[in-house]
Design an enzyme around this catalytic site. Structure first.
Site, short mmCIF file in Angstrom:
data_model
loop_
_atom_site.label_atom_id
_atom_site.label_comp_id
_atom_site.label_asym_id
_atom_site.label_seq_id
_atom_site.Cartn_x
_atom_site.Cartn_y
_atom_site.Cartn_z
N LYS A 125 0.83 -1.21 0.00
CA LYS A 125 0.00 0.00 0.00
C LYS A 125 0.86 1.26 0.00
O LYS A 125 2.01 1.24 0.45
CB LYS A 125 -0.94 -0.03 1.21
N SER A 200 -7.52 0.94 5.42
CA SER A 200 -6.84 1.76 4.43
C SER A 200 -6.10 0.97 3.37
O SER A 200 -5.64 1.52 2.38
CB SER A 200 -5.85 2.69 5.14
N SER A 224 -7.34 -2.20 9.11
CA SER A 224 -6.93 -1.82 7.75
C SER A 224 -6.38 -2.95 6.90
O SER A 224 -6.20 -2.79 5.69
CB SER A 224 -5.90 -0.68 7.81
#
Length: 525
Positions: A125, A200, A224
């Site tokens: 990410k 996220s 997340s």
């Protein structure tokens, strides 16, 4: 106080009803753009299988890397999950891996031990530093920042022979459960485009599910890893705190919040979780007993159907309750194991406990300061006004969190705040005693399947089911359980005690065998 409970429940019901009406109308008749079919079966291989085939010269790293690059290029216009890449460098590194194998300077056994993922591409990410790639964490003020060196998690994966391909989309500052920001926009669910991918690590979960990479790295401070894994129908593991280094990711957690933030694996197949965690854990992975064989018949199983009816959280959807019930039935039918249904009354306060624990970190930078890159603080009220006239560089979700933070700060020194911290300590002890060294807990990953884009704003506290596990500091594995009536993934969390990650991973493997695991969102030809 009964009247506060009633008020919160009424507000939630109004928001829930409004969101169903608004988004039902907004997305009525919306068209789903199907992903291109899978024609290259390399894309369906597990990371461990690819590593073996590369080592044994059944595949070359170059052809594997090329396969995933081609897949990313065809799915990203639909999904918007990849935000920066290093394709040419990755191909060069793949050729170097192939040369190492071809020259035979190390035999297969040595390669398997020292470079277990030699030549296998991976992704992460956009909050982890990957040398030469953007590291924005979804924050506009960071849009031009390029990482000068690798994060620790990326570095150890490289040392294991894996090749970083790209970085994936996140929510603003990685603090919201839909991956959308003002730099790169919003990421779409591979199963139904108008639904969220979570956050996220949403871009990462999306890319894994859509066969854009064999495995990837996520991070988790309130769910997340597990929420995106749930919404995208893949496996994701939140390790015991302190095993995997968090260095090199943004934003930096400080104070007690450091303990809530963990880095872990995300992948399509349960068999990749353990080997990847062993690499990510580097010198600490021996603490998790990942090589210890687990007989799932010797474990104690507990299950909790819901949080006890929090007035701030959406009730568990019927088909998610049914999915959990099927696991309980499977254990009894296949192994004669009777899982024990339990209730923990303190779970009803999960949202309040989570915010109390975050608010107890005195030395940490505030979220509003983080939004200003720690150079002062944003004026959240002014930014809300600017947002209303489309002049703000921040998402509404981030500004909402800024407001919640300010409200939470006002409660810091109240009697109720102190009670919540004590309640957290008591709940942590209850969980520890319950699970022991041979127990696992089946716990909802989320109260609903993937909501519509934007709908989390009407359900802001639904992350409670994952967040409470963070403050308990327990390891947890999100496991996919097929697709529901809307064509969206179902799933469950398997929670174990501290340093008992090998137990939840073993149960994940069993659930994959019993319920099929990840379901490809593309047609396979």
């Amino acid at each position: 106080m009964w009247w506060m409970d009633l008020l919160l429940r009424t507000i939630r019901l109004v928001l829930e009803g409004a969101s169903r009406l608004i988004f039902g109308i907004m997305y009525y008749g919306s068209t789903h753009t199907p992903l291109p079919p899978i024609t290259n079966l390399v894309l369906l291989e597990s990371a461990t299988a690819l590593a073996t085939k590369i080592r044994t010269k059944k595949l070359t790293s170059e052809e594997v890397v090329k396969s995933f690059i081609a897949r990313i290029k065809e799915i990203n216009p639909i999904l918007n999950c990849v935000v920066d890449d290093r394709f040419e460098d990755a191909l060069q590194e793949a050729r170097e891996a192939d040369e190492l194998i071809r020259f035979g300077t190390m035999d297969e056994a040595t390669l398997a031990k020292t470079k277990p993922f030699l030549g296998v591409p991976f992704t992460t990410k956009d909050c982890f530093a990957v040398k030469g790639l953007k590291q924005t964490a979804g924050l506009w003020i960071r849009k031009d920042m390029v990482a000068e060196e690798d994060a620790d998690a990326v570095r150890v994966m490289r040392e294991a022979g894996a090749i970083p391909l790209c970085v994936t989309n996140v929510s603003e500052l990685c603090m919201w459960w839909e991956s959308c920001n003002t730099i790169y926009g919003r990421t779409n669910n591979p199963y139904v485009n108008c639904r969220i991918v979570g956050g996220s690590s949403g871009g990462e979960g999306c890319l894994q599910s859509a066969c854009g990479a064999p495995f990837g790295i996520g991070s988790d401070i309130g769910g997340s890893i597990r929420m995106p894994s749930f919404f995208n129908g893949i496996f994701g593991h939140k390790p015991t705190y302190g095993i995997v280094s968090n260095l090199g990711q943004e934003p930096v957690a400080s104070g007690e919040a450091k303990e809530f933030l963990v880095t872990g694996p995300m992948c399509k197949y349960a068999q990749d979780l353990g080997p990847m965690l062993k690499v990510l854990g580097a010198g600490n992975s021996h603490m998790l007993k990942l090589d210890q064989k687990v007989d799932i018949r010797n474990l104690r199983y507990f299950y909790i159907e819901d949080d006890g009816g929090s007035p701030m959280v959406t009730p568990i959807q019927t088909e998610l309750r049914e999915a959990q019930r099927k696991i309980v039935q499977h254990l009894e039918k296949a192994y004669g194991i009777k899982a024990k249904k339990i209730t923990l009354k303190k779970l009803k306060a999960s949202v309040l406990i989570y915010f109390a624990k975050l608010g107890s970190v005195e030395e940490a930078h505030t979220f509003c300061e983080e939004l200003a890159l720690k150079k002062g603080s944003i004026n959240v009220w002014m930014e809300l006004v600017k947002w209303c006239v489309k002049c703000s560089r921040h998402t509404f979700a981030a500004l909402l969190l800024g407001v919640l933070e300010k409200l939470n700060n006002h409660n810091k020194h109240t009697e109720n705040f102190t009670k919540l911290l004590a309640m957290c300590a008591d709940l942590k002890q209850e969980m520890k005693e319950l699970l022991g060294d041979d127990g696992v807990l089946l716990f909802p990953s989320h109260p609903t399947v993937a909501p519509y884009h934007g709908q989390p704003l009407f359900r802001p506290f639904n992350f409670a089911y994952t967040a409470i596990i963070n403050v308990m500091l327990l390891p947890s594995t999100q496991c996919p359980l097929g697709l529901g009536s809307e064509g969206l993934p179902l799933g469950i969390q398997v929670v174990a005690n501290h340093y008992q990650d090998h137990l939840s991973l073993a149960v994940a493997t069993e659930l994959e065998k019993a319920f099929g695991g990840w379901v490809c969102p593309s047609e396979v030809k």
